[in-house]
Design a protein around this motif. Structure first.
Motif, PDB file in Angstrom:
ATOM      1  N   GLY A  71      18.443   9.400 -44.185  1.00 48.03           N
ATOM      2  CA  GLY A  71      18.032  10.717 -44.628  1.00 48.03           C
ATOM      3  C   GLY A  71      19.069  11.773 -44.304  1.00 48.03           C
ATOM      4  O   GLY A  71      20.254  11.485 -44.121  1.00 48.03           O
ATOM      5  N   ILE A  72      18.615  12.997 -44.223  1.00 50.90           N
ATOM      6  CA  ILE A  72      19.498  14.153 -44.027  1.00 50.90           C
ATOM      7  C   ILE A  72      19.973  14.203 -42.578  1.00 50.90           C
ATOM      8  O   ILE A  72      19.163  14.171 -41.643  1.00 50.90           O
ATOM      9  N   LEU A  73      21.273  14.284 -42.403  1.00 50.11           N
ATOM     10  CA  LEU A  73      21.875  14.209 -41.076  1.00 50.11           C
ATOM     11  C   LEU A  73      22.071  15.582 -40.444  1.00 50.11           C
ATOM     12  O   LEU A  73      22.314  16.577 -41.136  1.00 50.11           O
ATOM     13  N   LYS A  74      22.007  15.587 -39.113  1.00 51.44           N
ATOM     14  CA  LYS A  74      22.345  16.778 -38.334  1.00 51.44           C
ATOM     15  C   LYS A  74      23.766  16.634 -37.805  1.00 51.44           C
ATOM     16  O   LYS A  74      24.361  15.540 -37.846  1.00 51.44           O
ATOM     17  N   ASP A  75      24.300  17.732 -37.290  1.00 56.24           N
ATOM     18  CA  ASP A  75      25.667  17.729 -36.790  1.00 56.24           C
ATOM     19  C   ASP A  75      25.861  16.621 -35.744  1.00 56.24           C
ATOM     20  O   ASP A  75      25.036  16.464 -34.834  1.00 56.24           O
ATOM     21  N   GLY A  76      26.940  15.879 -35.894  1.00 53.46           N
ATOM     22  CA  GLY A  76      27.310  14.869 -34.908  1.00 53.46           C
ATOM     23  C   GLY A  76      26.709  13.500 -35.141  1.00 53.46           C
ATOM     24  O   GLY A  76      27.181  12.506 -34.565  1.00 53.46           O
ATOM     25  N   GLN A  77      25.672  13.408 -35.965  1.00 51.08           N
ATOM     26  CA  GLN A  77      24.992  12.118 -36.134  1.00 51.08           C
ATOM     27  C   GLN A  77      25.838  11.130 -36.935  1.00 51.08           C
ATOM     28  O   GLN A  77      25.860   9.934 -36.624  1.00 51.08           O
ATOM     29  N   ALA A  78      26.531  11.594 -37.945  1.00 54.79           N
ATOM     30  CA  ALA A  78      27.394  10.704 -38.716  1.00 54.79           C
ATOM     31  C   ALA A  78      28.499  10.139 -37.836  1.00 54.79           C
ATOM     32  O   ALA A  78      28.838   8.947 -37.928  1.00 54.79           O
ATOM     33  N   GLN A  79      29.062  10.978 -36.974  1.00 56.96           N
ATOM     34  CA  GLN A  79      30.116  10.512 -36.075  1.00 56.96           C
ATOM     35  C   GLN A  79      29.587   9.442 -35.129  1.00 56.96           C
ATOM     36  O   GLN A  79      30.274   8.444 -34.843  1.00 56.96           O
ATOM     37  N   ARG A  80      28.355   9.609 -34.649  1.00 60.95           N
ATOM     38  CA  ARG A  80      27.775   8.605 -33.737  1.00 60.95           C
ATOM     39  C   ARG A  80      27.591   7.276 -34.451  1.00 60.95           C
ATOM     40  O   ARG A  80      27.860   6.206 -33.873  1.00 60.95           O
ATOM     41  N   LEU A  81      27.131   7.292 -35.690  1.00 64.65           N
ATOM     42  CA  LEU A  81      26.981   6.056 -36.464  1.00 64.65           C
ATOM     43  C   LEU A  81      28.330   5.392 -36.686  1.00 64.65           C
ATOM     44  O   LEU A  81      28.454   4.161 -36.604  1.00 64.65           O
ATOM     45  N   LYS A  82      29.345   6.195 -36.956  1.00 70.77           N
ATOM     46  CA  LYS A  82      30.693   5.665 -37.140  1.00 70.77           C
ATOM     47  C   LYS A  82      31.181   4.993 -35.862  1.00 70.77           C
ATOM     48  O   LYS A  82      31.763   3.890 -35.893  1.00 70.77           O
TER      49      LYS A  82
END
Length: 409
Positions: free
Chosen positions: A146-157
């Motif tokens: 779903g819709i991501l908050k700041d920093g969450q995409a980096q954590r998944l990466k």
């Protein structure tokens, strides 16, 4: 009459298609559809040769979504009798992933219902991703939370995710007709966050839910402009109990023209024929593989898909090879595994349209599991009759993740 082959050859020379030309392709008459398919196939073969990428979905958390997307069986207020469960365990997620990998999947898509994840949810999924990548480093992992908050995409990466999926679904001016609880721009922002974190962006469409042809063209060009690496094209499954129940706008030839138009607009992107392909493309699924170079194996999030062995048959019969399984005969491997298990019911049905019979509850990962689907649509007295007189509806998933039964993979 438009010369679609000349158009495709011009695109190969680096001269992109215009919106007017794309609309001409999308609205071509039925009689020109296979000429259009041939032209799109030139681009597909140029960029992807004879390969098909197999993807596999795992629904980590099903139903009970607070969003009101009209097309979704998991939406707020949905009366569709979908499986409802909270987060599955790490072990179940890994077990389900192994089924898909054994079936030839080179990408595992981890999906969860909801508007977007909490930081705790991201940590939970990150743990699943890390364990899967540790065991299968060659397999790509795509998260769809779903819709991501700041920093969450980096954590998944950081956890090892390769891609993030968040579909635009439709054009910006049509979006408020299908959802009121979040905005089109929030979806755009999430894709940008994923890209900025170094994740491959996967964003696509749902067609057949009331868009005009012009709105479809707008959506296709918006996806091209996002510069994502893959574009899944979903065909509306009009679940009973949702606002779009009974919506039937697509024919197999129309679906081919949609796929071909996406290919002409975005010639070098991975184009995936996704949910609803069995219901709407029907006997033309194999033709669609001349345009699309990717598909989901087995079941979808809340509905059954085509028997996995039928997909493997279709890929092989078209002369394609599965990415990551080049030189292997996955169909023969599944047959051997079934024989090694001495599973007479599975072995007896291999080669028949119903394939492997009923799902079997088992922790044994050998064989193809419950590939019992005879298509993702079955007749019901309340379903919409098509011109052929055949009636269809989505068949709700009752196997795989969140159940004790083997998945269709």
């Amino acid at each position: 009459m438009t010369d679609f082959k000349a158009l495709a050859e011009r695109i190969l020379q680096g001269k992109p298609i215009s919106r007017k030309e794309a609309l001409t392709a999308l609205t071509a008459p039925d009689a020109q559809t296979f000429t259009l398919v041939e032209a799109a196939s030139l681009l597909r073969r140029h960029h992807f040769s004879n390969t098909v990428k197999v993807n596999y979905l795992i629904n980590l958390k099903s139903g009970l979504c607070p969003e009101d997307c009209t097309y979704c069986s998991q939406r707020l207020g949905s009366e569709a009798d979908v499986l409802k469960y909270s987060w599955v365990s790490h072990q179940e997620a890994l077990t389900q992933a192994k089924f898909g990998i054994a079936g030839g999947a080179s990408r595992v898509c981890m999906v969860a219902s909801g508007k977007g994840p909490s930081n705790r949810d991201v940590e939970r999924v990150s743990g699943m991703i890390k364990q899967l990548k540790d065991q299968h480093p060659q397999v790509e992992v795509c998260a769809c939370l779903g819709i991501l908050k700041d920093g969450q995409a980096q954590r998944l990466k950081e956890a090892g995710a390769d891609a993030y999926n968040h579909n635009l679904n439709t054009s910006e001016d049509h979006y408020t007709d299908v959802c009121s609880t979040h905005t089109y721009q929030e979806r755009i922002s999430t894709i940008h966050q994923a890209q900025q974190a170094g994740l491959s962006a996967c964003s696509g469409l749902i067609v057949g839910m009331g868009q005009t042809d012009e709105q479809l063209i707008d959506a296709i060009f918006a996806l091209k402009d996002l510069d994502g690496d893959s574009i899944p094209v979903n065909f509306l499954m009009p679940f009973e109990g949702t606002p779009l129940a009974g919506t039937w706008e697509l024919t197999p030839l129309k679906c081919l023209r949609i796929l071909a138009t996406v290919r002409l607009v975005a010639p070098d992107r991975e184009i995936r024929m996704a949910g609803g392909r069995e219901m709407h493309l029907r006997s033309l699924q194999s033709v669609a593989l001349q345009i699309a170079n990717s598909l989901f194996l087995g079941d979808y999030l809340t509905s059954e898909g085509q028997a996995a062995l039928d997909d493997l048959d279709m890929i092989r019969d078209n002369g394609f090879e599965i990415v990551g399984a080049e030189g292997r005969d996955l169909l023969a491997e599944h047959q051997k595994l079934a024989k090694d298990r001495d599973d007479e019911s599975s072995l007896a049905s291999v080669g028949e349209s119903s394939r492997c019979g009923p799902p079997v509850a088992s922790d044994n990962l050998q064989g193809c599991g419950g590939c019992s689907s005879v298509g993702a649509c079955r007749p019901t007295e309340n379903s919409q009759p098509l011109e052929s007189g055949v009636e269809f509806r989505p068949v709700l998933r009752r196997r795989g993740t969140g159940t004790p039964s083997r998945p269709n993979a």
